[in-house]
Design an enzyme around this catalytic site. Structure first.
Site, short mmCIF file in Angstrom:
data_model
loop_
_atom_site.label_atom_id
_atom_site.label_comp_id
_atom_site.label_asym_id
_atom_site.label_seq_id
_atom_site.Cartn_x
_atom_site.Cartn_y
_atom_site.Cartn_z
N ARG A 149 17.76 20.36 3.95
CA ARG A 149 17.70 18.92 4.21
C ARG A 149 18.95 18.25 3.69
NH1 ARG A 149 12.26 17.52 5.23
NH2 ARG A 149 13.14 15.57 5.95
N PRO A 160 0.82 -1.21 0.00
CA PRO A 160 0.00 0.00 0.00
C PRO A 160 0.86 1.26 0.00
CG PRO A 160 -0.55 -1.47 1.82
CD PRO A 160 0.74 -1.91 1.25
N GLU A 161 1.14 1.77 -1.15
CA GLU A 161 1.64 3.14 -1.24
C GLU A 161 0.45 3.97 -1.71
OE1 GLU A 161 5.47 3.73 -3.04
OE2 GLU A 161 6.19 1.77 -2.45
N HIS A 173 -5.96 -13.66 9.25
CA HIS A 173 -5.48 -12.28 9.28
C HIS A 173 -6.57 -11.27 8.97
CE1 HIS A 173 -1.61 -14.05 9.80
NE2 HIS A 173 -1.65 -14.63 8.62
#
Length: 276
Positions: free
Chosen positions: A156, A2-3, A93
């Site tokens: 950064r 899941p991106e 699950h």
DNA sequence: AGCTGGTCCTGATGGC
DNA sequence: TGCCATCAGGACCAGC
């Protein structure tokens, strides 16, 4: 995996079916996800009407009149949708069933890194929730462009790959799409983010938008255990140009794709194509 | 055994 | 020195 594209594909496949529908019941079989599923959640949602499902980054926001159900799929989570009465027997699950009057949404998550939380409307705008407050700009929103990325990367010193993953400059770019976007933009993943000028930031922003949009179009990724909510596997892995392909030929120049590790995560790239 | 998608948290580091 | 932002690593799990 899941991106952002997978979450968006999930959102789209559920939204048309579930919006406007009423929750019949919420059943929690395993509350030990990343954080415990709130005990009161079943009582909170029973009989309530789902207004709409939105997405912020990789979070799904299930909006009700009295609050927002926040869900995250972690690394291995998925929502599956079944017509009412047609859900198969629960597997080991399958942790949550969100039962609507017309259909059942079932949350499956083997590694249990996902989350299911409740935000009360009385507590204000859900965008100010601690999990959402510091998220970066949405990559597919008009507000995301080279100038925005340039501003967000000032000061950064970390490698651009890791700044993308951090999610505070731009959201939704996970490990797979970080490699793919940097390849598309022709940028070395190891470059300190602050060394990218306006030109490279513009290329990278455009690449991120293109790669994510294409992945959504293709229905998300099919790597490992991802499938969209209707069970159809995504196709993106078939189109991955560098991710997972170390040793094979670069699709552009034919030189070997390399695998390196940054921050304990694999990065795939072409040392020849990614030096612009 | 070692690798795997996400991201919060902690403690360390570095700039001003 | 002190404050703040940023960075790096650990943690959470199961499956292959």
């Amino acid at each position: 995996m899941p991106e952002l594209p997978e979450v968006e594909v999930t959102r789209r496949s559920m939204t048309g079916v579930l919006e406007g529908r009423t929750v019949r019941a919420l059943r929690v079989y395993e509350r030990r996800l990343r954080w415990p599923v709130p005990r009161a959640l079943a009582a909170t949602l029973a009989g309530r009407r789902l207004q709409r499902i939105d997405r912020r980054g990789k979070y799904l926001l299930w909006r009700f009149e009295h609050g927002v159900l926040i869900s995250h799929l972690g690394m291995t989570g998925s929502w599956r949708l079944y017509p009412y009465g047609a859900a198969p027997e629960r597997g080991p699950h399958d942790h949550v069933d969100l039962d609507f009057d017309t259909a059942l949404a079932r949350l499956t998550d083997p590694r249990r890194f996902g989350a299911l939380l409740w935000h009360r409307a009385a507590d204000g705008d859900v965008e100010r929730h601690p999990l959402l407050a510091s998220l970066g700009v949405e990559p597919l929103d008009p507000g995301f462009d080279g100038a925005r990325l340039y501003l967000a990367t000032r000061g950064r010193s970390a490698a651009i790959k890791q700044v993308l993953l951090a999610g505070d400059a731009v959201v939704g770019v996970g490990n797979i799409y970080a490699s793919e976007s940097l390849f598309d933009a022709g940028i070395d993943p190891r470059v300190p983010a602050r060394r990218l000028g306006p030109t490279r930031c513009a290329r990278l922003a455009a690449a991120i938008r293109r790669v994510l949009a294409e992945a959504i179009e293709a229905g998300g990724s099919t790597l490992r255990d991802y499938a969209s909510a209707d069970g159809a596997p995504g196709q993106y892995a078939l189109q991955a140009r560098v991710y997972g392909r170390d040793g094979s030929d670069c699709p552009v120049c034919g030189r070997p794709i390399r695998r390196i590790v940054q921050g304990q995560r694999a990065t795939y790239w072409c040392a020849f194509c990614q030096r612009r």
